[in-house]
Each structure stands twice: as structure tokens, then as C-alpha cells.
Scaffold this active site. Structure first.
Site, PDB file in Angstrom:
ATOM      1  N   MET A  10     -24.168   7.540 -18.092  1.00 15.71           N
ATOM      2  CA  MET A  10     -22.815   7.215 -17.637  1.00 15.71           C
ATOM      3  C   MET A  10     -22.164   8.472 -17.067  1.00 15.71           C
ATOM      4  SD  MET A  10     -22.691   4.006 -18.312  1.00 15.71           S
ATOM      5  CE  MET A  10     -20.970   3.668 -17.985  1.00 15.71           C
ATOM      6  N   GLY A  13     -18.588   7.373 -12.891  1.00 12.26           N
ATOM      7  CA  GLY A  13     -18.418   6.840 -11.551  1.00 12.26           C
ATOM      8  C   GLY A  13     -18.687   5.355 -11.491  1.00 12.26           C
ATOM      9  N   CYS A  99     -31.880  19.142 -10.527  1.00 13.15           N
ATOM     10  CA  CYS A  99     -31.107  18.527 -11.603  1.00 13.15           C
ATOM     11  C   CYS A  99     -31.749  17.224 -12.052  1.00 13.15           C
ATOM     12  CB  CYS A  99     -29.673  18.283 -11.142  1.00 13.15           C
ATOM     13  SG  CYS A  99     -28.606  17.573 -12.429  1.00 13.15           S
ATOM     14  N   CYS A 195     -21.213  19.432  -9.086  1.00 12.55           N
ATOM     15  CA  CYS A 195     -20.097  19.479 -10.027  1.00 12.55           C
ATOM     16  C   CYS A 195     -19.600  20.892 -10.280  1.00 12.55           C
ATOM     17  CB  CYS A 195     -20.502  18.831 -11.345  1.00 12.55           C
ATOM     18  SG  CYS A 195     -19.195  18.876 -12.591  1.00 12.55           S
TER      19      CYS A 195
END
Length: 372
Positions: A10, A13, A99, A195
Site C-alpha cells: 500500500m 496512491g 528499488c 520519493c
């Protein structure tokens, strides 16, 4: 109470919200998990806390439990240190690919298994099918949102344990589903960029870790046209941020980055988006990763993308003895950038890919000749 069979990543978004909604509506046993991947640096530019609140709100609306994990240490070691090293070397890395490999489909998957789950699910726009004894990664049906490019480093183990509930949906329908279900994220703007950079100025952020080292901006034939704050702040094909005004002896046309000499601290530029200094027809990569575990052949033809959302480019691939690739394109490519990912496709199937090491662009050829 038995553990959830599927843990949904989660993000806070709309995509992950609808992924969870679809699984819940299908009767699956699910729980959410929110990952913190960047430690607060005091800038207030990362939306992590807002995203966390939205993830909690969505799980509350769906009536499912939510877990939290802090992967910021793993992100620093597995993604961010590589990100800095690549920029310092004058290359342009793609942290989203790392990532996914190092965090979302490694540490997150491990955390889900520790919680007793069998599988994970994410809001990526991609599909997985099992055919002929192996899992295949396919593009999402919405080609404008397809994210298989960023998932090309996954392997059979990860794909076997992963669900992509949005792979068959267009983004517009995802928004509609979220609105009809009154999910609190239905109108939330899609996140862009990375981010840890957020909405802040990229050059200012990077300068915290790679101090400015001003130098000369020249044309490929050595004519001085300006000064730069640091070659690693720029990437091939970049137009913005050069601060080159009218230069005597040149047409009033836009300037573009066409090369970088990190050792000499020189940034090379030329005028015109179609400058030949940005064109290449061949590239060579680092060791390739194959989703099937091995390449389809030692030599084969397929299509490729050298950047996200690029149209398919026909190419011929030759697998070298060390596992790297030599790739020839049917037509010239613009601004192929070392450090970025070459991703290979057979129709809708993603075969795998590799980090681009070098190309036959004119300045790269000249640099190799000078070093020989």
C-alpha cells in the site's frame, strides 16, 4: 486469526488502493503493508507521512489490517549508494529499477512471507502469466501506463509470488473504480519522480551529496560557450538548466547536452534537438538479467526500449561470453544514456534487460580512441 494469504503493498496512491479493492472483492484473504523507504531528512519534501495516512485510511475503508515496515536502511545501502556512485561517475542511473529489485520484490516479499502470506500484490501496470513451465512478464494492457520496463530485473521466484491486479485495466477505469468505491485516494495526484527527491530541486538535492565542481561548457570542437556547476548534474539530451545565452558566432537555437568528460570536468553541448552528436546505432551493456533465467538464444532479434515509454525499437542482440550484450538498432537512436536500462521485448513479453555501458555516439567513440 489466520494470516492473510496476500499482502498488498500500500503506497497511499490510487493504484495500490484499487489493487487491494479488487483482491478483496474477489474474496481473497488480504492485508496491506506500508513501506517507508527514505528516512526523514527534515526537508518536508517527501510525501511519506501523507502517503502513510492515506494507506491507513484506505485499509480502514476496505476493512483490512495494515502492517508497517521501515526499509530506509536497506534502501540507502541497496539503492541510494549506487545512485550516488553512478552520478559521480558521470552516468545517469534509474533508481526505480533497483528499488523494485532490492526493496519491493526482495525485502517486501521477505516481510510478507514472515507475516505468513503466500504472495504479494502491487499496483504496477503489468501482467504475469504461467505458460510452458515458466512465468512470463507481460506489458500492462494500458500501454501508456505499462511498467514492465521497471520490472525487468525480476526473476521466476519473484513472479511466482506476485500478483498485479491492475495489469488488465486502463488507468481511467482504475480512477472510476476508486471513485465508485469512495476510496479516499480516488482523486489523488499520481506521484512522479523519486520519493527522496520529492518536489524539490534535483540539482540542489544532489549537491548535498556530490558537491558542486564548476567547469567549462564547450562544443564538441572545443569552443567555449559557458560554465557549468558540475558535470554530474546533467544528462544526455538535457536542455534545461544550461544557462547559455546568446553566444557570438552561433545561431539563436536551443543547446543540448551531448557528452560529459568527468575526469576533465567538461560538459559538451551542441545546438538542435536532432544534433548528430546525440545519435547512436549500437550499444554495449553490463551483464544482462533474463526473466526466464537464460537468454532465448546467443543471437536473436527483438524490440527494445532504452528509456521508459519509448516506442518499440527493432534491434539485433548478441550475448557476449561474459553475459553482457552488444545491440545493433535498425535505426538511429537519440540520447542513449549510460547508466539507464536497456529492456528487451518479444511482443508484449518482457525478456529482461541490462544497464547500458557505452554506445557508438561520436563523443563516446572519441573518448575510447583517446584512451586506447
Amino acid at each position: 486469526m489466520s494470516p492473510a494469504r496476500i499482502i498488498v503493498g500500500m503506497s497511499g496512491g490510487v493504484d495500490s488502493s484499487v489493487a487491494a479493492l479488487r483482491l478483496r472483492n474477489a474474496g481473497e484473504s488480504i492485508a496491506g503493508l506500508f513501506m517507508q523507504n527514505w528516512a526523514d531528512d527534515g526537508s518536508s519534501d517527501c510525501r511519506a507521512e501523507d502517503d502513510r495516512r492515506d494507506a491507513v485510511a484506505v485499509c480502514g475503508r476496505l476493512g483490512i489490517p495494515i502492517h508497517f515496515r521501515d526499509f530506509s536502511g536497506e534502501y540507502w545501502a541497496g539503492v541510494f549508494e549506487h545512485f550516488l556512485a553512478e552520478y559521480a561517475a558521470g552516468r545517469t542511473p534509474n533508481p526505480d529499477v533497483l528499488c523494485n529489485r532490492e526493496i519491493k520484490f526482495k525485502h517486501f516479499l521477505d516481510a510478507a512471507h514472515e507475516l505468513g502470506a503466500e504472495k504479494i500484490a502491487t499496483g504496477h501496470y503489468a501482467r504475469v502469466v504461467y505458460e510452458d513451465g515458466r512465468h512470463r512478464l507481460l506489458r500492462g494492457v494500458d500501454r501508456g501506463k505499462d511498467q514492465s520496463y521497471f520490472l525487468h530485473q525480476l526473476g521466476q521466484k519473484q513472479l511466482a509470488a506476485t500478483l498485479f491486479p491492475l495489469g488488465d485495466l486502463p488507468k481511467a477505469e482504475v480512477r472510476t473504480i476508486a471513485r465508485d468505491a469512495d476510496l479516499p485516494t480516488h482523486a489523488k495526484k499520481d506521484s512522479t519522480g523519486i520519493c527522496f527527491i520529492g518536489e524539490r530541486d534535483f540539482r540542489e538535492f544532489l549537491s548535498r551529496y556530490l558537491p558542486a565542481r564548476p567547469g567549462e561548457i564547450t562544443t564538441p570542437d572545443g569552443r567555449h560557450v559557458g560554465e557549468h556547476p558540475g558535470v554530474f548534474y546533467f544528462t544526455l539530451g538535457q536542455r534545461e538548466g544550461l544557462n547559455i545565452g546568446g553566444v557570438r558566432g552561433f545561431e539563436p537555437a536551443p543547446w543540448y547536452v551531448v557528452g560529459k568528460d568527468v575526469a576533465g570536468n567538461v560538459l559538451y553541448v551542441d545546438q538542435g534537438a536532432d544534433t548528430p552528436w546525440l545519435r547512436s546505432t549500437r550499444l554495449w551493456t553490463e551483464t544482462a538479467h533474463w526473466i526466464a533465467g537464460a537468454p532465448p538464444a546467443t543471437r536473436f532479434s527483438c524490440t527494445a526500449q532504452v528509456r521508459y515509454r519509448q516506442a518499440d525499437q527493432a534491434c539485433a542482440v548478441e550475448v557476449q561470453d561474459d553475459g553482457s550484450l552488444a545491440v545493433s538498432f535498425a535505426g538511429p537512436q537519440r540520447a542513449v544514456t549510460p547508466g539507464q536500462s536497456l529492456v528487451l521485448y518479444d511482443g508484449d513479453e518482457c525478456l529482461g534487460g541490462a544497464v547500458i555501458a557505452t554506445t557508438d555516439a561520436p563523443l563516446e567513440q572519441r573518448a575510447r580512441a583517446d584512451a586506447a
